[in-house]
Scaffold this active site. Structure first.
Site, short mmCIF file in Angstrom:
data_model
loop_
_atom_site.label_atom_id
_atom_site.label_comp_id
_atom_site.label_asym_id
_atom_site.label_seq_id
_atom_site.Cartn_x
_atom_site.Cartn_y
_atom_site.Cartn_z
CG ASN A 84 -1.99 -0.96 1.27
OD1 ASN A 84 -2.71 -1.32 0.29
ND2 ASN A 84 -2.02 -2.23 2.06
CB SER A 109 4.35 9.31 9.04
OG SER A 109 4.40 9.02 10.51
CE1 TYR A 146 2.14 4.98 8.25
CE2 TYR A 146 3.27 5.75 10.14
CZ TYR A 146 2.45 5.95 8.96
OH TYR A 146 1.74 7.12 8.76
CE LYS A 150 2.88 7.08 5.25
NZ LYS A 150 2.18 7.43 4.26
N1 LIG Z 1 -3.63 10.65 10.83
C1 LIG Z 1 -2.41 11.03 11.40
O1 LIG Z 1 -2.45 11.41 12.16
C2 LIG Z 1 -1.30 10.92 10.46
C3 LIG Z 1 -1.65 10.15 9.08
N2 LIG Z 1 -0.26 10.37 8.06
C4 LIG Z 1 -0.44 9.72 6.81
O2 LIG Z 1 -1.60 10.29 6.11
C5 LIG Z 1 -2.35 9.49 5.39
C6 LIG Z 1 -3.74 9.21 5.61
O3 LIG Z 1 -3.79 8.97 6.91
P1 LIG Z 1 -5.30 8.78 7.83
O4 LIG Z 1 -6.25 9.54 7.05
O5 LIG Z 1 -5.18 8.80 9.26
O6 LIG Z 1 -5.48 7.31 7.40
P2 LIG Z 1 -6.87 6.62 7.31
O7 LIG Z 1 -6.87 5.18 7.64
O8 LIG Z 1 -8.09 7.28 8.06
O9 LIG Z 1 -7.37 6.75 5.65
C7 LIG Z 1 -6.73 6.05 4.89
C8 LIG Z 1 -7.23 6.51 3.34
O10 LIG Z 1 -6.58 5.64 2.27
C9 LIG Z 1 -7.46 4.96 1.51
N3 LIG Z 1 -6.43 3.65 1.31
C10 LIG Z 1 -5.81 3.05 2.22
N4 LIG Z 1 -5.12 1.88 1.18
C11 LIG Z 1 -5.44 2.16 -0.07
C12 LIG Z 1 -5.23 1.64 -1.21
N5 LIG Z 1 -4.46 0.50 -1.44
N6 LIG Z 1 -5.78 1.96 -2.47
C13 LIG Z 1 -6.66 3.09 -2.38
N7 LIG Z 1 -7.07 3.87 -1.18
C14 LIG Z 1 -6.48 3.35 -0.08
C15 LIG Z 1 -8.56 4.57 2.37
O11 LIG Z 1 -9.66 4.21 1.59
C16 LIG Z 1 -8.70 5.76 3.23
O12 LIG Z 1 -9.37 6.77 2.45
C17 LIG Z 1 -1.54 8.11 5.63
O13 LIG Z 1 -0.50 8.06 4.54
C18 LIG Z 1 -0.70 8.27 6.92
O14 LIG Z 1 0.47 7.58 6.77
C19 LIG Z 1 0.79 10.80 8.68
C20 LIG Z 1 1.01 11.08 9.77
C21 LIG Z 1 0.08 11.10 10.89
O1 LIG Z 2 1.78 8.48 11.01
C1 LIG Z 2 1.04 8.35 12.07
O2 LIG Z 2 1.33 9.16 13.04
C2 LIG Z 2 0.19 9.33 14.09
C3 LIG Z 2 1.16 9.70 15.51
O3 LIG Z 2 1.74 8.48 15.83
P1 LIG Z 2 1.41 7.85 17.35
O4 LIG Z 2 2.37 6.60 17.49
O5 LIG Z 2 2.16 8.95 18.27
O6 LIG Z 2 0.13 7.59 17.41
C4 LIG Z 2 -0.73 8.16 14.17
O7 LIG Z 2 -1.70 8.33 15.22
C5 LIG Z 2 -1.04 7.97 12.96
O8 LIG Z 2 -1.94 6.76 12.82
C6 LIG Z 2 -0.17 7.43 11.87
O9 LIG Z 2 -0.57 7.44 10.68
#
Ligand SMILES: NC(=O)C1=CN([C@@H]2O[C@H](COP(=O)(O)OP(=O)(O)OC[C@H]3O[C@@H](n4cnc5c(N)ncnc54)[C@H](O)[C@@H]3O)[C@@H](O)[C@H]2O)C=CC1
Ligand SMILES: O=C1O[C@H](COP(=O)(O)O)[C@@H](O)[C@H](O)[C@H]1O
Length: 253
Positions: A84, A109, A146, A150
């Site tokens: 992914n 990330s 993970y 990234k």
């Molecule tokens: N939520 C956070 O605090 C953080 C998120 N990120 C990064 O931001 C991005 C989004 O994270 P979130 O919104 O938290 O994740 P989430 O799990 O809430 O959403 C993931 C999204 O990606 C789509 N997805 C996943 N695999 C897929 C695939 N193979 N093909 C098509 N769509 C796919 C899902 O359908 C969904 O729309 C990720 O790349 C994550 O690593 C980075 C740091 C922190």
């Molecule tokens: O990259 C990400 O980081 C956030 C923050 O990390 P955490 O280990 O402090 O929870 C994480 O919540 C998120 O799922 C991940 O995609």
């Protein structure tokens, strides 16, 4: 950015924060693995980012990509991040350069540099008085597979920037939570990214001029170990929130 923007991972947490903030400001093509539960702006494409043909179709007429889709779990197994996060990101980047996309925003990330948080430095580095800072010029030090994925994504972006002239910003996002910072979690408070700062970060990434940048995406927290100066300088990021403004769930300033 006047051309349509492809937002991969649009149904997830980060995608929701972006669309809640700047959903009315761009012509979106939203993409995710499954259809959304609620209406999203613009067109919606349900596809897997590892599907080359589907990505070529999804990229038609696109001017900029915000690439969020992937496995966001810090504990994700290698098989999942390989497919992914690494293969998926390479597939999207190739489709983007084949289409002549101008700008590519990559959701990296904090976990790409998680191993800087050594036993010697923590928990002091999460506290206001501590002056340790990462600024994006350091080499990656992933804390898990993970984070490795990234760092690989950032390197793939560098490759496509150098060889195909794609303008790229890699955003090392901290901890996105809605309404208030994480509670009883010093690390999370130090790297908190509020929803409105997240949307502003995306807007600046679509509007600013840059070549290749690695920037930290957090709010202007009093506690911090990521410098915000590079993001301010490179893309004009001006965060408005700060985890110190909260006592638990309550805003106190
Ligand atoms: N939520 C956070 O605090 C953080 C998120 N990120 C990064 O931001 C991005 C989004 O994270 P979130 O919104 O938290 O994740 P989430 O799990 O809430 O959403 C993931 C999204 O990606 C789509 N997805 C996943 N695999 C897929 C695939 N193979 N093909 C098509 N769509 C796919 C899902 O359908 C969904 O729309 C990720 O790349 C994550 O690593 C980075 C740091 C922190
Ligand atoms: O990259 C990400 O980081 C956030 C923050 O990390 P955490 O280990 O402090 O929870 C994480 O919540 C998120 O799922 C991940 O995609």
């Amino acid at each position: 950015m006047d051309d349509p923007v492809l937002l991969t991972g649009a149904t997830g947490r980060v995608g929701t924060a972006i669309l809640d903030g700047i959903g009315d400001d761009y012509e979106w093509r939203c993409l995710a693995r499954s259809p959304p539960e609620d209406d999203l702006p613009g067109e919606f494409v349900a596809a897997d980012i590892t599907d080359e043909d589907a990505m070529n179709d999804a990229m038609e007429g696109i001017g900029a990509v915000i690439h969020l889709a992937g496995d966001p779990r810090p504990e994700a197994p290698w098989s999942s991040v390989l497919e992914n996060n690494i293969d998926g990101t390479k597939t999207i980047l190739q489709a983007a350069v084949d289409e002549g996309v101008e700008k590519f925003v990559f959701a990296s990330s904090n976990h790409a540099v998680g191993a800087f948080e050594t036993d010697e430095r923590t928990p002091e580095m999460y506290r206001t008085h501590d002056e340790f800072r990462l600024d994006g010029t350091e080499l990656p030090r992933p804390g898990n597979f993970y984070g490795v994925s990234k760092a690989a994504g950032e390197t793939l972006c560098r490759y496509y920037h150098d060889h195909y002239d794609l303008d790229v910003v890699c955003l090392r996002i901290g901890n996105l939570t809605k309404n208030h910072p994480p509670i009883d979690y010093e690390r999370g408070q130090a790297m908190w990214l509020s929803h409105r700062d997240c949307a502003h970060l995306a807007e600046r990434s679509l509007e600013a001029d840059y070549d290749y940048e690695i920037l930290y995406g957090i709010s202007d927290n009093d506690r911090k170990y990521y410098s915000l100066e590079p993001a301010k300088e490179a893309i004009g990021y001006e965060p408005r929130d700060n985890s110190a403004q909260f006592d638990g769930k309550e805003r106190v300033d």
